[in-house]
Design an enzyme around this catalytic site. Structure first.
Site, mmCIF file in Angstrom:
data_model
loop_
_atom_site.group_PDB
_atom_site.id
_atom_site.type_symbol
_atom_site.label_atom_id
_atom_site.label_comp_id
_atom_site.label_asym_id
_atom_site.label_seq_id
_atom_site.Cartn_x
_atom_site.Cartn_y
_atom_site.Cartn_z
ATOM 1 N N ASP A 139 16.675 6.787 -6.699
ATOM 2 C CA ASP A 139 16.514 6.524 -5.275
ATOM 3 C C ASP A 139 15.170 5.834 -5.045
ATOM 4 O O ASP A 139 14.156 6.256 -5.605
ATOM 5 C CB ASP A 139 16.577 7.848 -4.504
ATOM 6 C CG ASP A 139 16.695 7.633 -3.002
ATOM 7 O OD1 ASP A 139 17.144 6.548 -2.593
ATOM 8 O OD2 ASP A 139 16.346 8.557 -2.241
ATOM 9 N N HIS A 146 9.884 2.953 7.022
ATOM 10 C CA HIS A 146 10.070 4.361 6.625
ATOM 11 C C HIS A 146 8.836 4.852 5.871
ATOM 12 O O HIS A 146 8.332 5.951 6.127
ATOM 13 C CB HIS A 146 11.319 4.473 5.755
ATOM 14 C CG HIS A 146 11.527 5.833 5.173
ATOM 15 N ND1 HIS A 146 11.881 6.927 5.929
ATOM 16 C CD2 HIS A 146 11.435 6.286 3.890
ATOM 17 C CE1 HIS A 146 11.998 7.992 5.144
ATOM 18 N NE2 HIS A 146 11.727 7.643 3.907
ATOM 19 N N ARG A 155 0.061 11.779 5.450
ATOM 20 C CA ARG A 155 -1.325 11.360 5.167
ATOM 21 C C ARG A 155 -1.820 10.480 6.312
ATOM 22 O O ARG A 155 -1.902 9.252 6.181
ATOM 23 C CB ARG A 155 -1.381 10.519 3.871
ATOM 24 C CG ARG A 155 -1.042 11.247 2.587
ATOM 25 C CD ARG A 155 -1.045 10.274 1.410
ATOM 26 N NE ARG A 155 -0.126 9.172 1.646
ATOM 27 C CZ ARG A 155 1.172 9.211 1.377
ATOM 28 N NH1 ARG A 155 1.703 10.274 0.829
ATOM 29 N NH2 ARG A 155 1.949 8.172 1.648
ATOM 30 N N GLU A 211 19.228 11.165 5.215
ATOM 31 C CA GLU A 211 18.583 9.853 5.081
ATOM 32 C C GLU A 211 19.672 8.800 4.975
ATOM 33 O O GLU A 211 20.546 8.888 4.103
ATOM 34 C CB GLU A 211 17.677 9.810 3.839
ATOM 35 C CG GLU A 211 16.410 10.644 4.000
ATOM 36 C CD GLU A 211 15.388 10.442 2.895
ATOM 37 O OE1 GLU A 211 15.781 9.990 1.784
ATOM 38 O OE2 GLU A 211 14.200 10.727 3.118
ATOM 39 N N GLU A 213 21.024 5.476 3.816
ATOM 40 C CA GLU A 213 20.664 4.570 2.722
ATOM 41 C C GLU A 213 21.873 3.717 2.318
ATOM 42 O O GLU A 213 23.012 4.045 2.641
ATOM 43 C CB GLU A 213 20.173 5.354 1.494
ATOM 44 C CG GLU A 213 19.033 6.312 1.838
ATOM 45 C CD GLU A 213 18.253 6.804 0.629
ATOM 46 O OE1 GLU A 213 18.399 6.220 -0.460
ATOM 47 O OE2 GLU A 213 17.488 7.778 0.796
ATOM 48 N N ASP A 245 21.152 10.704 1.626
ATOM 49 C CA ASP A 245 20.261 11.462 0.741
ATOM 50 C C ASP A 245 19.736 12.672 1.536
ATOM 51 O O ASP A 245 18.638 12.640 2.087
ATOM 52 C CB ASP A 245 19.120 10.536 0.293
ATOM 53 C CG ASP A 245 18.089 11.252 -0.552
ATOM 54 O OD1 ASP A 245 18.424 12.289 -1.149
ATOM 55 O OD2 ASP A 245 16.934 10.781 -0.609
ATOM 56 N N ARG A 249 13.006 18.978 4.364
ATOM 57 C CA ARG A 249 11.643 18.477 4.569
ATOM 58 C C ARG A 249 10.573 19.533 4.320
ATOM 59 O O ARG A 249 9.464 19.198 3.891
ATOM 60 C CB ARG A 249 11.503 17.936 5.992
ATOM 61 C CG ARG A 249 12.430 16.788 6.317
ATOM 62 C CD ARG A 249 12.182 15.600 5.422
ATOM 63 N NE ARG A 249 13.054 14.479 5.799
ATOM 64 C CZ ARG A 249 13.207 13.404 5.043
ATOM 65 N NH1 ARG A 249 12.599 13.300 3.872
ATOM 66 N NH2 ARG A 249 14.008 12.432 5.427
ATOM 67 N N GLN A 252 10.262 19.788 0.647
ATOM 68 C CA GLN A 252 9.632 18.551 0.160
ATOM 69 C C GLN A 252 8.115 18.573 0.385
ATOM 70 O O GLN A 252 7.339 18.224 -0.505
ATOM 71 C CB GLN A 252 10.258 17.355 0.892
ATOM 72 C CG GLN A 252 9.778 15.997 0.404
ATOM 73 C CD GLN A 252 10.450 14.837 1.155
ATOM 74 O OE1 GLN A 252 11.244 15.048 2.075
ATOM 75 N NE2 GLN A 252 10.130 13.624 0.753
ATOM 76 N N TYR A 256 6.180 18.246 -3.196
ATOM 77 C CA TYR A 256 6.246 16.839 -3.643
ATOM 78 C C TYR A 256 5.011 16.354 -4.386
ATOM 79 O O TYR A 256 5.067 15.337 -5.077
ATOM 80 C CB TYR A 256 6.571 15.907 -2.474
ATOM 81 C CG TYR A 256 5.398 15.393 -1.681
ATOM 82 C CD1 TYR A 256 4.750 16.210 -0.770
ATOM 83 C CD2 TYR A 256 4.942 14.079 -1.844
ATOM 84 C CE1 TYR A 256 3.674 15.740 -0.036
ATOM 85 C CE2 TYR A 256 3.861 13.607 -1.106
ATOM 86 C CZ TYR A 256 3.232 14.443 -0.207
ATOM 87 O OH TYR A 256 2.170 13.973 0.514
ATOM 88 N N LYS A 265 15.684 17.394 -2.653
ATOM 89 C CA LYS A 265 16.611 16.268 -2.552
ATOM 90 C C LYS A 265 17.850 16.432 -3.425
ATOM 91 O O LYS A 265 18.862 15.793 -3.151
ATOM 92 C CB LYS A 265 15.897 14.994 -2.991
ATOM 93 C CG LYS A 265 14.688 14.658 -2.143
ATOM 94 C CD LYS A 265 14.922 13.425 -1.375
ATOM 95 C CE LYS A 265 13.775 13.044 -0.496
ATOM 96 N NZ LYS A 265 14.265 12.165 0.578
ATOM 97 N N THR A 269 23.936 14.784 -2.448
ATOM 98 C CA THR A 269 23.841 13.399 -1.983
ATOM 99 C C THR A 269 25.265 12.936 -1.714
ATOM 100 O O THR A 269 26.108 13.011 -2.610
ATOM 101 C CB THR A 269 23.193 12.490 -3.054
ATOM 102 O OG1 THR A 269 21.928 13.053 -3.428
ATOM 103 C CG2 THR A 269 22.989 11.081 -2.543
ATOM 104 N N THR A 372 15.578 5.378 2.547
ATOM 105 C CA THR A 372 15.915 5.416 3.967
ATOM 106 C C THR A 372 15.708 4.058 4.621
ATOM 107 O O THR A 372 14.650 3.448 4.457
ATOM 108 C CB THR A 372 15.026 6.453 4.673
ATOM 109 O OG1 THR A 372 15.156 7.684 3.999
ATOM 110 C CG2 THR A 372 15.414 6.622 6.127
ATOM 111 N N GLU A 386 11.778 11.107 11.054
ATOM 112 C CA GLU A 386 11.153 10.008 11.793
ATOM 113 C C GLU A 386 11.578 10.003 13.254
ATOM 114 O O GLU A 386 10.753 9.782 14.137
ATOM 115 C CB GLU A 386 11.541 8.667 11.161
ATOM 116 C CG GLU A 386 10.880 8.388 9.839
ATOM 117 C CD GLU A 386 11.446 7.121 9.222
ATOM 118 O OE1 GLU A 386 10.962 6.034 9.560
ATOM 119 O OE2 GLU A 386 12.384 7.210 8.406
#
Ligand code: MN
Length: 446
Positions: A139, A146, A155, A211, A213, A245, A249, A252, A256, A265, A269, A372, A386
Protein backbone atom coordinates in the site's frame (compact mmCIF):
# COMPACT_ATOMS: atom_id res chain seq x y z
CA UNK A 1 -4.26 2.01 -28.16
CA UNK A 2 -7.86 3.15 -28.64
CA UNK A 3 -9.51 0.79 -31.12
CA UNK A 4 -12.95 -0.35 -32.26
CA UNK A 5 -13.59 -2.04 -28.88
CA UNK A 6 -13.87 1.45 -27.36
CA UNK A 7 -16.28 2.85 -29.95
CA UNK A 8 -19.13 4.63 -28.14
CA UNK A 9 -21.72 3.40 -30.66
CA UNK A 10 -21.08 -0.31 -29.97
CA UNK A 11 -24.24 -2.02 -28.72
CA UNK A 12 -24.59 -5.37 -26.99
CA UNK A 13 -27.32 -7.99 -27.36
CA UNK A 14 -27.43 -7.87 -23.55
CA UNK A 15 -29.95 -5.04 -23.27
CA UNK A 16 -28.98 -3.89 -19.76
CA UNK A 17 -25.44 -3.19 -21.05
CA UNK A 18 -26.86 -0.45 -23.32
CA UNK A 19 -28.63 1.45 -20.55
CA UNK A 20 -27.15 4.88 -19.90
CA UNK A 21 -25.37 4.96 -16.56
CA UNK A 22 -24.54 1.25 -16.42
CA UNK A 23 -21.07 0.54 -15.04
CA UNK A 24 -20.65 -2.37 -17.41
CA UNK A 25 -21.32 -1.47 -21.06
CA UNK A 26 -19.70 -3.55 -23.80
CA UNK A 27 -16.78 -1.06 -23.84
CA UNK A 28 -15.79 -2.08 -20.26
CA UNK A 29 -15.76 -5.90 -19.88
CA UNK A 30 -14.01 -6.21 -16.50
CA UNK A 31 -13.00 -9.64 -15.25
CA UNK A 32 -13.85 -11.21 -11.92
CA UNK A 33 -14.28 -14.53 -10.15
CA UNK A 34 -17.79 -15.71 -9.30
CA UNK A 35 -19.59 -18.70 -7.87
CA UNK A 36 -23.26 -19.61 -7.76
CA UNK A 37 -23.06 -21.82 -4.70
CA UNK A 38 -20.76 -21.70 -1.64
CA UNK A 39 -19.76 -25.32 -2.34
CA UNK A 40 -18.46 -24.42 -5.81
CA UNK A 41 -14.97 -23.31 -6.72
CA UNK A 42 -14.80 -19.93 -8.42
CA UNK A 43 -15.00 -19.45 -12.15
CA UNK A 44 -13.83 -16.44 -14.16
CA UNK A 45 -16.52 -14.19 -15.58
CA UNK A 46 -17.00 -10.89 -17.40
CA UNK A 47 -19.45 -8.22 -16.25
CA UNK A 48 -21.93 -7.13 -18.94
CA UNK A 49 -24.82 -4.89 -17.92
CA UNK A 50 -26.70 -6.55 -15.07
CA UNK A 51 -25.33 -9.99 -15.97
CA UNK A 52 -22.09 -11.88 -15.83
CA UNK A 53 -20.84 -13.98 -18.74
CA UNK A 54 -19.08 -17.19 -17.79
CA UNK A 55 -15.77 -17.43 -19.61
CA UNK A 56 -15.53 -21.23 -19.57
CA UNK A 57 -18.99 -21.51 -21.15
CA UNK A 58 -18.00 -19.04 -23.87
CA UNK A 59 -14.97 -21.23 -24.63
CA UNK A 60 -17.02 -24.43 -24.61
CA UNK A 61 -19.60 -22.94 -26.99
CA UNK A 62 -16.85 -21.93 -29.41
CA UNK A 63 -17.68 -18.23 -29.16
CA UNK A 64 -14.00 -17.31 -28.85
CA UNK A 65 -11.35 -18.30 -31.35
CA UNK A 66 -7.61 -18.06 -31.91
CA UNK A 67 -5.66 -15.92 -29.41
CA UNK A 68 -8.88 -14.89 -27.62
CA UNK A 69 -9.73 -18.51 -26.97
CA UNK A 70 -6.18 -19.22 -25.74
CA UNK A 71 -6.32 -16.23 -23.41
CA UNK A 72 -9.68 -17.34 -22.00
CA UNK A 73 -8.41 -20.90 -21.61
CA UNK A 74 -5.66 -19.54 -19.33
CA UNK A 75 -8.42 -18.89 -16.78
CA UNK A 76 -9.72 -22.50 -16.94
CA UNK A 77 -8.71 -23.27 -13.34
CA UNK A 78 -10.89 -20.47 -12.02
CA UNK A 79 -8.12 -17.92 -11.51
CA UNK A 80 -7.28 -14.83 -13.55
CA UNK A 81 -3.59 -14.97 -12.55
CA UNK A 82 -2.39 -17.07 -15.52
CA UNK A 83 -4.04 -14.58 -17.89
CA UNK A 84 -2.45 -11.71 -15.97
CA UNK A 85 0.94 -13.35 -16.51
CA UNK A 86 0.50 -13.35 -20.29
CA UNK A 87 0.66 -9.57 -20.66
CA UNK A 88 -1.14 -7.00 -22.80
CA UNK A 89 -1.22 -8.91 -26.12
CA UNK A 90 -3.38 -11.86 -25.00
CA UNK A 91 -5.42 -9.56 -22.76
CA UNK A 92 -6.28 -7.34 -25.74
CA UNK A 93 -7.03 -10.38 -27.89
CA UNK A 94 -9.49 -11.59 -25.26
CA UNK A 95 -11.10 -8.16 -25.14
CA UNK A 96 -11.56 -8.13 -28.92
CA UNK A 97 -13.02 -11.65 -28.81
CA UNK A 98 -15.41 -10.77 -26.00
CA UNK A 99 -16.62 -7.68 -27.85
CA UNK A 100 -17.23 -9.83 -30.91
CA UNK A 101 -19.24 -12.34 -28.85
CA UNK A 102 -21.27 -9.70 -27.02
CA UNK A 103 -22.01 -7.15 -29.75
CA UNK A 104 -25.47 -7.06 -31.21
CA UNK A 105 -24.43 -6.87 -34.86
CA UNK A 106 -22.01 -9.79 -35.33
CA UNK A 107 -22.67 -13.39 -36.36
CA UNK A 108 -20.86 -14.59 -33.22
CA UNK A 109 -23.00 -12.22 -31.16
CA UNK A 110 -26.19 -13.64 -32.67
CA UNK A 111 -24.99 -17.17 -31.97
CA UNK A 112 -24.04 -16.22 -28.38
CA UNK A 113 -27.48 -14.70 -27.87
CA UNK A 114 -29.11 -18.03 -28.75
CA UNK A 115 -27.12 -19.57 -25.85
CA UNK A 116 -27.85 -16.71 -23.42
CA UNK A 117 -29.43 -18.94 -20.78
CA UNK A 118 -26.22 -21.00 -20.53
CA UNK A 119 -23.78 -18.16 -20.97
CA UNK A 120 -25.21 -15.50 -18.67
CA UNK A 121 -26.09 -15.40 -14.99
CA UNK A 122 -27.83 -12.46 -13.34
CA UNK A 123 -25.16 -10.62 -11.34
CA UNK A 124 -27.29 -10.62 -8.20
CA UNK A 125 -27.46 -14.44 -8.34
CA UNK A 126 -23.70 -14.97 -8.00
CA UNK A 127 -21.27 -14.45 -5.17
CA UNK A 128 -18.30 -12.32 -6.14
CA UNK A 129 -14.96 -13.53 -4.80
CA UNK A 130 -11.64 -11.72 -4.49
CA UNK A 131 -10.87 -11.41 -8.23
CA UNK A 132 -7.36 -12.92 -8.23
CA UNK A 133 -5.12 -15.01 -6.04
CA UNK A 134 -3.22 -12.12 -4.42
CA UNK A 135 0.21 -13.31 -3.35
CA UNK A 136 1.51 -10.00 -2.05
CA UNK A 137 -0.08 -6.68 -1.27
CA UNK A 138 1.61 -3.30 -0.82
CA UNK A 139 0.00 0.00 0.00
CA UNK A 140 1.33 3.41 -0.99
CA UNK A 141 0.75 7.00 0.15
CA UNK A 142 0.57 8.69 -3.24
CA UNK A 143 -1.88 11.52 -2.49
CA UNK A 144 0.02 14.59 -1.35
CA UNK A 145 -3.15 16.12 0.12
CA UNK A 146 -3.70 13.00 2.27
CA UNK A 147 -0.05 13.03 3.31
CA UNK A 148 -0.24 16.72 4.22
CA UNK A 149 -3.49 16.31 6.16
CA UNK A 150 -2.38 13.24 8.12
CA UNK A 151 1.07 14.69 8.65
CA UNK A 152 -0.35 17.89 10.10
CA UNK A 153 -2.39 15.88 12.62
CA UNK A 154 0.45 13.62 13.70
CA UNK A 155 3.26 16.20 13.33
CA UNK A 156 1.85 19.76 13.30
CA UNK A 157 5.31 21.33 12.98
CA UNK A 158 6.48 19.06 10.20
CA UNK A 159 3.50 17.76 8.18
CA UNK A 160 5.20 16.68 4.97
CA UNK A 161 8.43 14.81 5.53
CA UNK A 162 11.35 15.82 3.28
CA UNK A 163 11.39 12.49 1.41
CA UNK A 164 7.77 12.75 0.18
CA UNK A 165 8.44 14.50 -3.14
CA UNK A 166 11.26 12.10 -4.00
CA UNK A 167 10.14 8.67 -2.78
CA UNK A 168 6.74 7.05 -3.47
CA UNK A 169 6.19 6.11 0.19
CA UNK A 170 4.68 2.69 0.85
CA UNK A 171 4.62 -0.30 3.16
CA UNK A 172 4.04 -4.02 2.81
CA UNK A 173 0.46 -4.95 3.60
CA UNK A 174 -1.08 -8.32 4.33
CA UNK A 175 -2.59 -10.41 1.52
CA UNK A 176 -4.24 -13.00 3.80
CA UNK A 177 -6.83 -10.54 5.10
CA UNK A 178 -7.91 -9.11 1.74
CA UNK A 179 -11.63 -9.80 1.48
CA UNK A 180 -14.25 -9.52 -1.23
CA UNK A 181 -16.68 -6.64 -1.32
CA UNK A 182 -19.67 -7.42 0.89
CA UNK A 183 -17.67 -9.26 3.56
CA UNK A 184 -18.51 -8.02 7.06
CA UNK A 185 -15.67 -6.22 8.85
CA UNK A 186 -15.35 -7.21 12.51
CA UNK A 187 -14.24 -4.26 14.62
CA UNK A 188 -10.65 -5.13 15.55
CA UNK A 189 -9.15 -4.94 19.00
CA UNK A 190 -5.71 -3.58 19.66
CA UNK A 191 -3.39 -1.68 21.90
CA UNK A 192 -4.14 2.01 22.22
CA UNK A 193 -3.02 4.83 24.43
CA UNK A 194 -4.68 8.21 24.66
CA UNK A 195 -2.26 11.09 25.22
CA UNK A 196 -3.74 11.63 28.65
CA UNK A 197 -3.32 7.97 29.67
CA UNK A 198 -0.24 6.87 31.57
CA UNK A 199 -0.20 3.40 30.02
CA UNK A 200 -1.78 1.67 27.01
CA UNK A 201 -4.76 -0.66 27.20
CA UNK A 202 -6.14 -3.40 24.96
CA UNK A 203 -9.65 -3.40 23.55
CA UNK A 204 -11.87 -2.74 20.51
CA UNK A 205 -10.78 0.23 18.43
CA UNK A 206 -12.76 3.40 19.05
CA UNK A 207 -11.46 5.05 15.89
CA UNK A 208 -12.32 2.70 13.05
CA UNK A 209 -11.88 4.33 9.65
CA UNK A 210 -11.97 3.50 5.94
CA UNK A 211 -9.52 4.63 3.26
CA UNK A 212 -10.65 5.18 -0.34
CA UNK A 213 -7.99 3.78 -2.64
CA UNK A 214 -7.41 2.43 -6.13
CA UNK A 215 -5.55 -0.87 -6.53
CA UNK A 216 -3.52 -2.05 -9.51
CA UNK A 217 -3.18 -5.76 -10.20
CA UNK A 218 0.25 -6.71 -11.48
CA UNK A 219 0.36 -8.43 -14.86
CA UNK A 220 3.58 -10.17 -15.96
CA UNK A 221 5.72 -8.91 -13.07
CA UNK A 222 9.52 -9.21 -12.89
CA UNK A 223 12.18 -11.68 -11.82
CA UNK A 224 14.02 -11.24 -8.54
CA UNK A 225 16.75 -8.55 -8.80
CA UNK A 226 15.46 -7.35 -12.20
CA UNK A 227 13.99 -3.81 -11.97
CA UNK A 228 11.06 -2.65 -14.12
CA UNK A 229 12.05 0.41 -16.19
CA UNK A 230 9.41 3.12 -16.15
CA UNK A 231 8.99 2.68 -19.90
CA UNK A 232 7.81 -0.90 -19.24
CA UNK A 233 5.71 -0.27 -16.15
CA UNK A 234 2.41 0.12 -18.02
CA UNK A 235 2.71 -3.27 -19.71
CA UNK A 236 3.30 -4.92 -16.31
CA UNK A 237 -0.12 -3.70 -15.07
CA UNK A 238 -3.24 -5.78 -15.72
CA UNK A 239 -6.07 -3.66 -14.41
CA UNK A 240 -7.54 -1.66 -11.55
CA UNK A 241 -10.05 -2.12 -8.75
CA UNK A 242 -11.34 -0.13 -5.77
CA UNK A 243 -9.74 -0.77 -2.39
CA UNK A 244 -10.93 0.03 1.13
CA UNK A 245 -7.92 -0.03 3.45
CA UNK A 246 -9.80 -0.27 6.76
CA UNK A 247 -7.75 1.42 9.50
CA UNK A 248 -7.87 1.62 13.30
CA UNK A 249 -6.57 5.14 13.92
CA UNK A 250 -6.07 4.81 17.67
CA UNK A 251 -4.06 1.61 17.19
CA UNK A 252 -2.12 3.28 14.36
CA UNK A 253 -1.26 6.35 16.43
CA UNK A 254 0.30 4.22 19.18
CA UNK A 255 2.08 1.59 17.05
CA UNK A 256 3.23 3.37 13.88
CA UNK A 257 6.60 4.65 15.07
CA UNK A 258 9.24 3.67 14.16
CA UNK A 259 8.32 1.01 11.57
CA UNK A 260 4.97 2.18 10.14
CA UNK A 261 1.52 0.56 9.99
CA UNK A 262 1.06 -2.99 11.27
CA UNK A 263 -2.01 -4.25 13.17
CA UNK A 264 -3.88 -0.97 12.61
CA UNK A 265 -4.28 -1.95 8.96
CA UNK A 266 -3.90 -5.69 8.45
CA UNK A 267 -7.18 -6.90 10.02
CA UNK A 268 -9.10 -6.42 6.74
CA UNK A 269 -8.80 -4.84 3.30
CA UNK A 270 -11.82 -4.91 0.98
CA UNK A 271 -11.53 -4.99 -2.81
CA UNK A 272 -14.18 -4.42 -5.47
CA UNK A 273 -14.90 -7.62 -7.40
CA UNK A 274 -14.30 -6.48 -10.97
CA UNK A 275 -10.86 -5.81 -12.43
CA UNK A 276 -11.21 -3.05 -15.02
CA UNK A 277 -8.46 -3.76 -17.52
CA UNK A 278 -5.88 -1.17 -18.56
CA UNK A 279 -7.36 -1.53 -22.06
CA UNK A 280 -10.83 -0.41 -20.96
CA UNK A 281 -9.21 2.59 -19.27
CA UNK A 282 -7.30 3.75 -22.39
CA UNK A 283 -9.79 6.52 -23.30
CA UNK A 284 -9.49 7.95 -19.79
CA UNK A 285 -5.75 8.34 -19.50
CA UNK A 286 -4.60 11.75 -18.35
CA UNK A 287 -1.36 13.64 -17.73
CA UNK A 288 0.56 12.93 -14.55
CA UNK A 289 -0.08 15.31 -11.63
CA UNK A 290 1.28 18.76 -12.32
CA UNK A 291 3.80 19.41 -9.58
CA UNK A 292 3.87 22.85 -7.98
CA UNK A 293 6.55 25.27 -9.09
CA UNK A 294 9.62 24.65 -6.98
CA UNK A 295 8.87 20.95 -6.41
CA UNK A 296 11.72 18.67 -7.46
CA UNK A 297 11.32 16.70 -10.68
CA UNK A 298 11.06 12.93 -10.13
CA UNK A 299 14.46 11.22 -10.26
CA UNK A 300 15.27 9.89 -13.76
CA UNK A 301 14.28 6.27 -12.98
CA UNK A 302 10.76 7.52 -12.10
CA UNK A 303 10.45 9.81 -15.10
CA UNK A 304 9.50 9.39 -18.74
CA UNK A 305 7.77 11.59 -21.33
CA UNK A 306 4.99 9.00 -21.74
CA UNK A 307 4.38 8.97 -18.00
CA UNK A 308 4.25 12.78 -17.99
CA UNK A 309 1.67 12.97 -20.76
CA UNK A 310 -0.52 9.93 -19.98
CA UNK A 311 0.54 8.35 -16.66
CA UNK A 312 -2.66 9.44 -14.91
CA UNK A 313 -6.11 7.85 -15.03
CA UNK A 314 -9.18 10.06 -14.75
CA UNK A 315 -11.35 7.99 -12.40
CA UNK A 316 -14.07 9.70 -10.39
CA UNK A 317 -14.28 8.16 -6.94
CA UNK A 318 -16.97 8.39 -4.28
CA UNK A 319 -17.50 7.21 -0.71
CA UNK A 320 -21.02 6.66 0.64
CA UNK A 321 -22.13 5.72 4.14
CA UNK A 322 -25.33 4.08 5.39
CA UNK A 323 -25.84 3.53 9.11
CA UNK A 324 -27.97 0.74 10.58
CA UNK A 325 -30.56 3.36 11.50
CA UNK A 326 -30.63 4.65 7.91
CA UNK A 327 -31.00 1.09 6.62
CA UNK A 328 -33.91 0.43 8.97
CA UNK A 329 -35.60 3.66 7.87
CA UNK A 330 -34.86 2.85 4.20
CA UNK A 331 -32.89 6.11 3.93
CA UNK A 332 -30.47 5.86 1.01
CA UNK A 333 -26.74 5.97 1.57
CA UNK A 334 -25.20 9.42 2.06
CA UNK A 335 -22.24 10.60 -0.02
CA UNK A 336 -19.34 11.57 2.23
CA UNK A 337 -16.83 12.60 -0.41
CA UNK A 338 -15.88 12.57 -4.08
CA UNK A 339 -12.49 12.99 -5.71
CA UNK A 340 -10.65 12.45 -8.97
CA UNK A 341 -7.79 9.99 -9.16
CA UNK A 342 -5.81 12.50 -11.27
CA UNK A 343 -4.99 14.29 -7.98
CA UNK A 344 -2.37 11.68 -7.07
CA UNK A 345 1.19 12.97 -6.76
CA UNK A 346 2.63 9.70 -8.08
CA UNK A 347 1.35 7.71 -11.06
CA UNK A 348 0.67 3.97 -10.97
CA UNK A 349 3.66 3.43 -13.28
CA UNK A 350 5.89 5.25 -10.80
CA UNK A 351 4.57 3.03 -7.97
CA UNK A 352 5.29 -0.14 -9.97
CA UNK A 353 8.75 1.00 -11.05
CA UNK A 354 9.69 2.21 -7.59
CA UNK A 355 8.50 -1.05 -5.97
CA UNK A 356 10.72 -3.09 -8.30
CA UNK A 357 13.61 -0.60 -8.41
CA UNK A 358 15.64 -2.50 -5.81
CA UNK A 359 15.02 -5.82 -7.57
CA UNK A 360 11.97 -6.78 -5.51
CA UNK A 361 9.99 -9.23 -7.63
CA UNK A 362 6.32 -8.54 -8.36
CA UNK A 363 4.18 -11.49 -9.37
CA UNK A 364 1.03 -11.77 -11.50
CA UNK A 365 -1.95 -10.93 -9.30
CA UNK A 366 -0.02 -8.93 -6.72
CA UNK A 367 -1.98 -5.91 -5.57
CA UNK A 368 -0.47 -2.44 -5.22
CA UNK A 369 -2.84 0.09 -3.68
CA UNK A 370 -2.47 3.82 -4.24
CA UNK A 371 -2.98 5.07 -0.72
CA UNK A 372 -5.92 7.20 0.34
CA UNK A 373 -7.14 9.37 -2.51
CA UNK A 374 -7.75 12.90 -1.21
CA UNK A 375 -8.00 16.21 -3.01
CA UNK A 376 -7.54 19.73 -1.71
CA UNK A 377 -11.27 20.40 -1.18
CA UNK A 378 -12.79 19.33 2.12
CA UNK A 379 -15.44 17.15 0.43
CA UNK A 380 -12.73 15.30 -1.48
CA UNK A 381 -10.99 13.82 1.56
CA UNK A 382 -10.79 10.05 1.28
CA UNK A 383 -11.02 8.92 4.92
CA UNK A 384 -12.88 9.86 8.07
CA UNK A 385 -9.72 10.88 9.92
CA UNK A 386 -9.41 13.73 7.42
CA UNK A 387 -13.14 14.47 6.91
CA UNK A 388 -13.78 14.90 10.65
CA UNK A 389 -10.25 16.19 11.31
CA UNK A 390 -9.35 13.42 13.73
CA UNK A 391 -12.87 13.38 15.14
CA UNK A 392 -12.97 17.06 16.07
CA UNK A 393 -15.47 18.07 13.34
CA UNK A 394 -18.18 15.39 13.32
CA UNK A 395 -20.30 14.66 10.24
CA UNK A 396 -24.09 14.77 10.55
CA UNK A 397 -25.89 12.03 8.60
CA UNK A 398 -29.41 12.46 7.11
CA UNK A 399 -30.70 10.39 10.07
CA UNK A 400 -29.44 13.10 12.44
CA UNK A 401 -26.72 10.76 13.74
CA UNK A 402 -23.21 12.15 14.11
CA UNK A 403 -20.05 10.40 13.07
CA UNK A 404 -16.49 11.04 14.18
CA UNK A 405 -15.41 7.52 13.18
CA UNK A 406 -17.31 4.40 12.06
CA UNK A 407 -19.91 2.79 14.33
CA UNK A 408 -21.04 -0.83 14.34
CA UNK A 409 -23.63 -1.38 11.61
CA UNK A 410 -22.23 1.35 9.34
CA UNK A 411 -21.90 0.30 5.72
CA UNK A 412 -19.19 1.99 3.65
CA UNK A 413 -19.76 1.94 -0.10
CA UNK A 414 -17.08 3.05 -2.57
CA UNK A 415 -17.83 3.69 -6.22
CA UNK A 416 -15.69 4.62 -9.19
CA UNK A 417 -16.41 5.51 -12.79
CA UNK A 418 -14.84 7.17 -15.83
CA UNK A 419 -16.62 9.68 -18.05
CA UNK A 420 -15.32 11.69 -20.97
CA UNK A 421 -16.99 13.40 -23.94
CA UNK A 422 -17.14 11.12 -26.96
CA UNK A 423 -16.52 7.96 -24.88
CA UNK A 424 -18.78 5.35 -23.36
CA UNK A 425 -18.96 5.77 -19.57
CA UNK A 426 -17.47 2.81 -17.69
CA UNK A 427 -17.61 2.00 -13.99
CA UNK A 428 -15.90 -0.14 -11.37
CA UNK A 429 -19.07 -1.29 -9.59
CA UNK A 430 -18.91 -1.06 -5.83
CA UNK A 431 -16.67 -1.96 -2.93
CA UNK A 432 -18.87 -2.49 0.14
CA UNK A 433 -18.31 -3.47 3.74
CA UNK A 434 -20.39 -3.28 6.92
CA UNK A 435 -18.82 -2.88 10.36
CA UNK A 436 -19.66 -5.74 12.73
CA UNK A 437 -19.28 -5.62 16.54
CA UNK A 438 -15.96 -6.58 18.08
CA UNK A 439 -15.47 -10.17 19.16
CA UNK A 440 -14.54 -10.42 22.82
CA UNK A 441 -11.03 -11.81 23.14
CA UNK A 442 -10.47 -14.80 25.41
CA UNK A 443 -8.91 -12.66 28.10
CA UNK A 444 -11.98 -10.45 28.25
CA UNK A 445 -14.69 -13.13 28.51
CA UNK A 446 -16.11 -13.19 32.03
MN1 MN B 1 -3.94 2.99 2.97
Amino acid sequence: MIDETHHPDLRSWVDSANEPGTDFPIQNLPLGTVRRDPSEAGTVAVAIGNDVMLLDVAVRLGLLSGPAREAAAACADGFINPLMALGPGPRRALRAGLVNALRADSDTGRRARSHASELLVTASDVEMLVPAAIGDYSDFYASIEHAKNLGSMFRPDNPLLPNYKYVPIGYHGRASSIVASGTGIVRPSGQTKAETDAAPSFGPTKRLDYELEVGVFVGPGNSLSEPIPIAQAEERMFGLCLVNDWSARDVQGWEYQPLGPFLAKNFATSVSPWVVTMDALEPFRAPAFRRADGDPAPLPYLSSPANETAGGVDIQLEVWLRSAKMRAAKTPAYRLSHVRFTQMYWTLAQLVTHHASNGCNLNPGDLLASGTVSGAAKDSRGCMQELTWRGTEPITLPSGEQRRFLEDGDEVIMRGFCERDGCARIGFGECRGTVLPAIASAGHIT
